[in-house]
Design a protein around this motif. Structure first.
Motif, PDB file in Angstrom:
ATOM      1  N   PRO A 303       0.833  -1.208   0.000  1.00 21.88           N
ATOM      2  CA  PRO A 303       0.000   0.000   0.000  1.00 21.88           C
ATOM      3  C   PRO A 303       0.865   1.255   0.000  1.00 21.88           C
ATOM      4  N   TYR A 304       0.424   2.276  -0.702  1.00 30.92           N
ATOM      5  CA  TYR A 304       1.157   3.542  -0.749  1.00 30.92           C
ATOM      6  C   TYR A 304       1.384   4.092   0.656  1.00 30.92           C
ATOM      7  N   ALA A 305       0.402   3.951   1.543  1.00 30.97           N
ATOM      8  CA  ALA A 305       0.548   4.453   2.911  1.00 30.97           C
ATOM      9  C   ALA A 305       1.701   3.770   3.636  1.00 30.97           C
ATOM     10  N   GLU A 306       1.953   2.509   3.317  1.00 29.97           N
ATOM     11  CA  GLU A 306       3.069   1.792   3.942  1.00 29.97           C
ATOM     12  C   GLU A 306       4.401   2.258   3.359  1.00 29.97           C
ATOM     13  N   LEU A 307       4.443   2.461   2.057  1.00 27.12           N
ATOM     14  CA  LEU A 307       5.667   2.987   1.442  1.00 27.12           C
ATOM     15  C   LEU A 307       6.042   4.327   2.052  1.00 27.12           C
ATOM     16  N   GLN A 308       5.037   5.154   2.313  1.00 26.15           N
ATOM     17  CA  GLN A 308       5.270   6.500   2.813  1.00 26.15           C
ATOM     18  C   GLN A 308       5.971   6.530   4.166  1.00 26.15           C
ATOM     19  N   CYS A 309       5.837   5.482   4.958  1.00 27.17           N
ATOM     20  CA  CYS A 309       6.451   5.508   6.290  1.00 27.17           C
ATOM     21  C   CYS A 309       7.713   4.658   6.371  1.00 27.17           C
ATOM     22  N   MET A 310       8.170   4.113   5.244  1.00 23.68           N
ATOM     23  CA  MET A 310       9.339   3.237   5.280  1.00 23.68           C
ATOM     24  C   MET A 310      10.630   3.974   5.622  1.00 23.68           C
ATOM     25  N   LEU A 311      10.741   5.243   5.229  1.00 34.31           N
ATOM     26  CA  LEU A 311      11.968   6.001   5.482  1.00 34.31           C
ATOM     27  C   LEU A 311      11.798   7.019   6.599  1.00 34.31           C
ATOM     28  N   ASP A 312      10.785   6.842   7.445  1.00 34.14           N
ATOM     29  CA  ASP A 312      10.582   7.763   8.563  1.00 34.14           C
ATOM     30  C   ASP A 312      11.790   7.746   9.497  1.00 34.14           C
ATOM     31  N   ASP A 313      12.188   8.950   9.930  1.00 29.50           N
ATOM     32  CA  ASP A 313      13.255   9.057  10.922  1.00 29.50           C
ATOM     33  C   ASP A 313      12.651   8.951  12.316  1.00 29.50           C
ATOM     34  N   PRO A 314      13.365   8.314  13.236  1.00 24.12           N
ATOM     35  CA  PRO A 314      12.849   8.278  14.610  1.00 24.12           C
ATOM     36  C   PRO A 314      12.835   9.675  15.214  1.00 24.12           C
ATOM     37  N   ALA A 315      11.932   9.897  16.142  1.00 24.72           N
ATOM     38  CA  ALA A 315      11.842  11.196  16.809  1.00 24.72           C
ATOM     39  C   ALA A 315      13.074  11.427  17.674  1.00 24.72           C
ATOM     40  N   GLY A 316      13.365  12.698  17.919  1.00 25.22           N
ATOM     41  CA  GLY A 316      14.449  13.037  18.829  1.00 25.22           C
ATOM     42  C   GLY A 316      15.823  13.113  18.202  1.00 25.22           C
ATOM     43  N   MET A 317      15.912  13.064  16.879  1.00 27.32           N
ATOM     44  CA  MET A 317      17.201  13.170  16.198  1.00 27.32           C
ATOM     45  C   MET A 317      17.508  14.637  15.883  1.00 27.32           C
ATOM     46  N   ARG A 318      18.789  14.925  15.722  1.00 26.35           N
ATOM     47  CA  ARG A 318      19.241  16.270  15.368  1.00 26.35           C
ATOM     48  C   ARG A 318      19.331  16.347  13.849  1.00 26.35           C
ATOM     49  N   ASN A 319      18.854  17.456  13.264  1.00 22.47           N
ATOM     50  CA  ASN A 319      18.702  17.541  11.810  1.00 22.47           C
ATOM     51  C   ASN A 319      19.322  18.805  11.242  1.00 22.47           C
ATOM     52  N   TYR A 320      19.886  18.660  10.039  1.00 23.95           N
ATOM     53  CA  TYR A 320      20.334  19.812   9.257  1.00 23.95           C
ATOM     54  C   TYR A 320      20.313  19.378   7.793  1.00 23.95           C
ATOM     55  N   TRP A 321      19.575  20.115   6.949  1.00 26.37           N
ATOM     56  CA  TRP A 321      19.436  19.728   5.540  1.00 26.37           C
ATOM     57  C   TRP A 321      19.607  20.931   4.630  1.00 26.37           C
ATOM     58  N   SER A 322      19.765  20.639   3.352  1.00 16.13           N
ATOM     59  CA  SER A 322      19.724  21.681   2.337  1.00 16.13           C
ATOM     60  C   SER A 322      19.519  21.005   0.974  1.00 16.13           C
ATOM     61  N   ALA A 323      19.688  21.771  -0.101  1.00  9.56           N
ATOM     62  CA  ALA A 323      19.448  21.215  -1.433  1.00  9.56           C
ATOM     63  C   ALA A 323      20.084  22.086  -2.500  1.00  9.56           C
ATOM     64  N   GLU A 324      20.415  21.456  -3.612  1.00 10.65           N
ATOM     65  CA  GLU A 324      20.823  22.156  -4.838  1.00 10.65           C
ATOM     66  C   GLU A 324      20.117  21.490  -6.015  1.00 10.65           C
ATOM     67  N   TYR A 325      19.514  22.309  -6.861  1.00 14.39           N
ATOM     68  CA  TYR A 325      18.837  21.812  -8.058  1.00 14.39           C
ATOM     69  C   TYR A 325      19.771  21.945  -9.250  1.00 14.39           C
ATOM     70  N   LEU A 326      19.880  20.859 -10.017  1.00 11.58           N
ATOM     71  CA  LEU A 326      20.876  20.767 -11.080  1.00 11.58           C
ATOM     72  C   LEU A 326      20.230  20.809 -12.453  1.00 11.58           C
ATOM     73  N   ASP A 327      20.936  21.469 -13.392  1.00 15.05           N
ATOM     74  CA  ASP A 327      20.486  21.478 -14.787  1.00 15.05           C
ATOM     75  C   ASP A 327      20.937  20.242 -15.538  1.00 15.05           C
ATOM     76  N   ALA A 328      21.956  19.569 -15.012  1.00 18.64           N
ATOM     77  CA  ALA A 328      22.488  18.387 -15.682  1.00 18.64           C
ATOM     78  C   ALA A 328      23.213  17.526 -14.669  1.00 18.64           C
ATOM     79  N   LEU A 329      23.427  16.262 -15.030  1.00 18.63           N
ATOM     80  CA  LEU A 329      24.153  15.337 -14.165  1.00 18.63           C
ATOM     81  C   LEU A 329      25.230  14.623 -14.990  1.00 18.63           C
ATOM     82  N   PRO A 330      26.264  15.347 -15.422  1.00 17.66           N
ATOM     83  CA  PRO A 330      27.345  14.709 -16.172  1.00 17.66           C
ATOM     84  C   PRO A 330      28.183  13.816 -15.257  1.00 17.66           C
ATOM     85  N   ASP A 331      29.090  13.063 -15.852  1.00 15.49           N
ATOM     86  CA  ASP A 331      29.905  12.133 -15.074  1.00 15.49           C
ATOM     87  C   ASP A 331      30.684  12.830 -13.962  1.00 15.49           C
ATOM     88  N   LYS A 332      31.167  14.042 -14.212  1.00  8.83           N
ATOM     89  CA  LYS A 332      31.915  14.752 -13.173  1.00  8.83           C
ATOM     90  C   LYS A 332      31.025  15.061 -11.968  1.00  8.83           C
TER      91      LYS A 332
END
Length: 460
Positions: A303-332
């Motif tokens: 079920p989609y609902a089960e897939l949605q919780c497969m990568l849930d992080d446990p509560a109480g963890m310390r977090n820091y994230w960010s992102a970069e959007y790419l125009d291409a993904l060459p070998d380099k």
């Protein structure tokens, strides 16, 4: 006892007006109520208003303004910067407003402002219906959607906000506004990426799609084969049907039955393929990836609902994230991405992620303030760990990932993927051409910038 700067009479009157509860320091449940997803955030609000109705939300906003309290709005509490808490302010806590009502005939869901993905997905599952949701079941639906909404089904059904039909909003003066394609159209446009700048979403209505079957394929590889695997994955995705989602992820090998003992707790390179269809269809489509020599696999129709919780992080963890959007993904770029995996914190919940976009995500309405939607790839360093001793190392790793892929970045960014990174990144998240238009909408609905604990758009 009333917090400093607030009279006991004012607090008592507020509590009497609420259908829900108003917690202050020392009240039972206060510390539990102020805990958010990111354990690095430790703030002490003067008042936490646990709202149960739209009227509660309006009263809380008015009370905050009358008592000169900074106003924070809490749905899922997943903001990595802790935007849903205010030191010494008032939290408009929506979590009790989590009802989801499904109309299977019109294929629509009315979702309470405090509902999480789990509330939504489990409500739609019995009807074989779904819409694009976040990649964790504990994410709040409202903030996720109004920020754009990127998830496993975006290539098939578009971004979450592409499926937004209506929003019920309580504005800075405590009044209620309804926004849709036919009503308050400029506000409705702004709510497709402008986030919580314009008011508190007490309910949203989302379009649903038929999803009778969902499948996933998880392949684990030893990390030294990462560059070869990622090149193969890149080529696979570029010709894959829109039913395919997923990503390439470096992570700590989990203690699961399908994982070889020598990979548990160690760095692994994983390919996750999600498929909007049956397992047999998923296997056929993913044949090029299945032919690669992998160390472990898990393949299932679920079920989609089960897939949605497969990568849930446990509560109480310390977090820091960010992102970069790419125009291409060459070998380099592949090599740079894979090389940085060697410095991530292992073992931990940290994930070094590369997501593909494309499909309906790229083909959706181009006029919304979502300049990142046309990017084919996003690198998402998702740092999460347990010990405060790892804070600086974890943050540096996230910044290093961004620097590594900078040569291929287009500068646009999905604001839900980042914390507070400055005004320039907010502009990059909505697009320079859109910012002035959003600022005009902000000036109409929140001229005093009451709702500023967000990726803030300042009123014109």
């Amino acid at each position: 006892m009333a917090p400093q700067g607030m009279t006991e009479a004012a607090l008592t009157g507020f509590r009497q007006q609420l259908t829900g509860d108003a917690l202050t320091s020392g009240d039972p449940g206060y510390d539990e109520a102020r805990a958010v997803h990111n354990a690095m955030i430790d703030r002490r609000p003067a008042v936490i208003a646990q709202c149960e109705t739209e009227a509660d939300v309006a009263r809380s906003i008015r009370f905050g303004r009358e008592n000169d309290l900074e106003i924070a709005v809490r749905g899922g509490g997943h903001s990595v910067a802790g935007m849903s808490l205010s030191d010494g302010g008032i939290v408009v806590d929506l979590r009790r407003m989590h009802t989801v009502i499904i109309n299977p005939e019109s294929r629509a869901a009315r979702v309470g402002g405090g509902a999480t993905m789990s509330h939504l997905d489990r409500a739609t599952q019995p009807y074989d219906l779904a819409t694009t949701g976040g990649r964790a079941s504990t994410t709040g639906v409202g903030g996720f959607t109004l920020g754009g909404g990127s998830g496993w089904l975006e290539r098939k059904f578009g971004l979450a906000c592409d499926n937004l039909l209506a929003v019920e909003l309580v504005t800075a003066d405590g009044s209620t506004v309804h926004a849709s394609e036919d009503e308050n159209q400029e506000l409705f446009w702004a709510l497709h990426g402008g986030g919580g700048n314009f008011g508190v979403a007490t309910a949203i209505t989302l379009k649903l799609h038929e999803l009778p079957a969902m499948s996933m394929i998880m392949l684990l590889f030893r990390p030294d084969s990462g560059p070869e695997v990622l090149r193969a994955y890149r080529d696979f995705v570029e010709s894959a049907p829109d039913e395919v989602g997923g990503g390439c992820i470096y992570l700590t090998g989990p203690p699961e039955e399908f994982v070889p003992e020598d990979l548990v707790g160690k760095l692994v390179c994983a390919v996750l393929i999600t498929y909007a269809g049956t397992e047999s269809e998923a296997r056929m489509v993913a044949a090029p990836m299945l032919e690669l020599a992998h160390a472990a696999e898990m393949i299932a129709e679920l079920p989609y609902a089960e897939l949605q919780c497969m990568l849930d992080d446990p509560a109480g963890m310390r977090n820091y994230w960010s992102a970069e959007y790419l125009d291409a993904l060459p070998d380099k770029a592949v090599d740079a991405f894979c090389a940085r995996s060697s410095t991530m914190i292992v073992p931990s919940g940290t994930q070094h992620v590369l997501f593909p976009l494309g499909g309906a995500a790229a083909d959706g309405p181009a006029h919304y303030p979502l300049p990142w939607r046309g990017s084919p790839w996003v690198v998402h360093p998702f740092g999460t760990w347990e010990s405060p001793a790892d804070d600086e190392r974890g943050k540096k790793w996230v910044r290093d990932v961004r620097a590594d892929v900078q040569p291929w970045s287009n500068g646009a960014v999905y604001l839900n993927f980042i914390g507070q990174e400055g005004d320039e990144r907010v502009v990059a998240g909505v697009g320079g051409d859109n910012y002035a238009r959003l600022a005009a909408v902000k000036a109409q609905y929140d001229p005093d910038n009451v709702f500023r604990l967000n990726h803030n758009i300042k009123p014109a």
